[in-house]
Design a protein around this motif. Structure first.
Motif, short mmCIF file in Angstrom:
data_model
loop_
_atom_site.label_atom_id
_atom_site.label_comp_id
_atom_site.label_asym_id
_atom_site.label_seq_id
_atom_site.Cartn_x
_atom_site.Cartn_y
_atom_site.Cartn_z
N ARG A 1 -56.46 -1.42 -33.17
CA ARG A 1 -55.33 -1.56 -34.09
C ARG A 1 -55.58 -0.75 -35.37
N GLU A 2 -56.79 -0.79 -35.89
CA GLU A 2 -57.12 -0.01 -37.09
C GLU A 2 -56.99 1.49 -36.81
N PHE A 3 -57.42 1.91 -35.62
CA PHE A 3 -57.30 3.32 -35.25
C PHE A 3 -55.83 3.75 -35.26
N VAL A 4 -54.97 2.96 -34.67
CA VAL A 4 -53.55 3.30 -34.58
C VAL A 4 -52.92 3.38 -35.96
N PHE A 5 -53.16 2.38 -36.81
CA PHE A 5 -52.49 2.33 -38.11
C PHE A 5 -53.12 3.27 -39.14
N THR A 6 -54.41 3.57 -39.01
CA THR A 6 -55.02 4.55 -39.90
C THR A 6 -54.45 5.93 -39.65
N ALA A 7 -54.34 6.30 -38.37
CA ALA A 7 -53.73 7.59 -38.02
C ALA A 7 -52.28 7.64 -38.47
N TYR A 8 -51.58 6.54 -38.32
CA TYR A 8 -50.16 6.45 -38.70
C TYR A 8 -50.00 6.66 -40.21
N SER B 1 -64.78 5.14 -31.42
CA SER B 1 -66.18 5.08 -31.00
C SER B 1 -66.78 3.69 -31.23
N ARG B 2 -66.14 2.88 -32.08
CA ARG B 2 -66.65 1.52 -32.36
C ARG B 2 -66.13 0.49 -31.38
N LEU B 3 -65.33 0.91 -30.43
CA LEU B 3 -64.79 -0.04 -29.46
C LEU B 3 -65.92 -0.67 -28.63
N PRO B 4 -65.91 -1.98 -28.44
CA PRO B 4 -66.90 -2.62 -27.56
C PRO B 4 -66.68 -2.22 -26.11
N GLU B 5 -67.69 -2.42 -25.30
CA GLU B 5 -67.65 -1.92 -23.92
C GLU B 5 -66.49 -2.50 -23.11
N ASP B 6 -66.17 -3.78 -23.30
CA ASP B 6 -65.10 -4.36 -22.50
C ASP B 6 -63.74 -3.74 -22.84
N ILE B 7 -63.51 -3.45 -24.13
CA ILE B 7 -62.26 -2.83 -24.54
C ILE B 7 -62.22 -1.37 -24.09
N ARG B 8 -63.37 -0.70 -24.16
CA ARG B 8 -63.46 0.68 -23.65
C ARG B 8 -63.04 0.72 -22.18
N ALA B 9 -63.60 -0.20 -21.42
CA ALA B 9 -63.31 -0.23 -19.98
C ALA B 9 -61.83 -0.48 -19.73
N ALA C 1 -52.97 9.74 -21.74
CA ALA C 1 -51.70 9.02 -21.83
C ALA C 1 -51.97 7.53 -21.70
N ILE C 2 -51.65 6.78 -22.76
CA ILE C 2 -51.85 5.33 -22.77
C ILE C 2 -50.48 4.67 -22.64
N PRO C 3 -50.16 4.07 -21.49
CA PRO C 3 -48.83 3.48 -21.28
C PRO C 3 -48.61 2.26 -22.17
N ARG C 4 -47.34 1.90 -22.32
CA ARG C 4 -46.97 0.83 -23.25
C ARG C 4 -47.72 -0.47 -22.99
N ASN C 5 -47.85 -0.89 -21.74
CA ASN C 5 -48.52 -2.16 -21.45
C ASN C 5 -49.94 -2.17 -21.99
N THR C 6 -50.67 -1.08 -21.74
CA THR C 6 -52.05 -0.98 -22.24
C THR C 6 -52.05 -0.92 -23.76
N PHE C 7 -51.16 -0.12 -24.34
CA PHE C 7 -51.05 0.03 -25.79
C PHE C 7 -50.78 -1.32 -26.45
N ASP C 8 -49.77 -2.03 -25.98
CA ASP C 8 -49.40 -3.32 -26.58
C ASP C 8 -50.55 -4.32 -26.46
N GLY C 9 -51.21 -4.34 -25.30
CA GLY C 9 -52.30 -5.29 -25.11
C GLY C 9 -53.47 -5.03 -26.03
N LEU C 10 -53.83 -3.75 -26.20
CA LEU C 10 -54.98 -3.41 -27.05
C LEU C 10 -54.67 -3.60 -28.53
N VAL C 11 -53.45 -3.28 -28.93
CA VAL C 11 -53.06 -3.51 -30.33
C VAL C 11 -53.14 -5.00 -30.66
N ALA C 12 -52.77 -5.84 -29.70
CA ALA C 12 -52.78 -7.29 -29.92
C ALA C 12 -54.18 -7.88 -29.95
#
Length: 222
Positions: A123-130, A13-21, A106-117
């Motif tokens: 990135r915090e969302f992914v690693f907190t859940a992990y 929910s804290r994602l900025p609008e450009d990253i949300r889009a 479903a978030i494909p690898r290209n989108t996943f890798d780009g957003l994690v970077a």
């Protein structure tokens, strides 16, 4: 695609609008019926799944053929095994089964890798859940090694019971849930029934006295 699903996931929910889009544009909502195998050992992890509705059961089969329940993915959660496989570029080593009809993003690898970077929040969302799920798995190992089976079964019955205090599961399924044989579950349920805590029918267990099960679990924790 509507942005509103993002707010179902704590941390996004804290994602900025450009990253949300970017997240919305680079992913898609999928629906699968109950019983679908979402992933299987040896398959490549191509998409991170964020569950909107339903539950996915993750389990692993041992060399002897015994199935061991690992965890469930509920609405508002992601699958830690998928996350691990995508980060390490490894194939799945367990099964993911849709226990109910499910809807997921479903978030494909290209989108996943780009957003994690590029996104600290993502990135915090992914690693907190992990990290949270890894902690849960260590707790599971501790339970299997050190906790009595009757206590573990009592806790799992309380967890799985619906609003009518009914657990819809066979003895074999409960055995898989707890990493033990069906015969062990049958003996333990018979003892619970003798005490008046449960009643058994084909494919279900009715909790007739939750207090007895709850007291057993609490006494063990103390």
């Amino acid at each position: 695609m509507d942005h509103t699903w993002i707010d179902k996931f704590k941390g996004l929910s804290r994602l900025p609008e450009d990253i949300r889009a970017e997240l919305v544009a680079g992913s898609q909502v999928i629906s699968l019926p109950a019983g679908t195998q979402v992933f299987a050992p040896g398959q490549t992890a191509d998409n991170l799944l964020l569950l909107l509705d339903g539950t996915v059961r993750v389990q692993q089969k041992s060399d002897t053929g015994r199935e061991v329940f690992l965890y469930r993915v509920h609405a508002g959660e992601s699958c830690v095994l998928t996350t691990a496989c995508m980060l390490a570029f490894e194939d799945y080593s367990a099964d993911g089964l849709a226990e109910t009809d499910i809807t997921a993003v479903a978030i494909p690898r290209n989108t996943f890798d780009g957003l994690v970077a590029k996104s600290t929040v993502f990135r915090e969302f992914v690693f907190t859940a992990y990290s949270r799920r890894i902690t849960d798995l260590f707790t599971l190992i501790d339970d299997i090694v050190f906790q009595r089976m009757d206590v573990r079964l009592a806790a799992r019955l309380l967890e799985l019971a619906d609003d009518y205090n009914v657990v819809h599961a066979t003895h074999a399924i409960l055995g898989t849930e707890l990493g033990t044989a069906r015969e062990v579950i049958s003996r333990t349920l018979s003892e619970f029934q003798r005490r008046g805590w449960v009643e058994q029918a084909r494919g279900e267990v009715r909790l007739t006295e939750r207090e007895g099960l709850e007291h057993m679990v609490k006494a063990s924790a103390a």
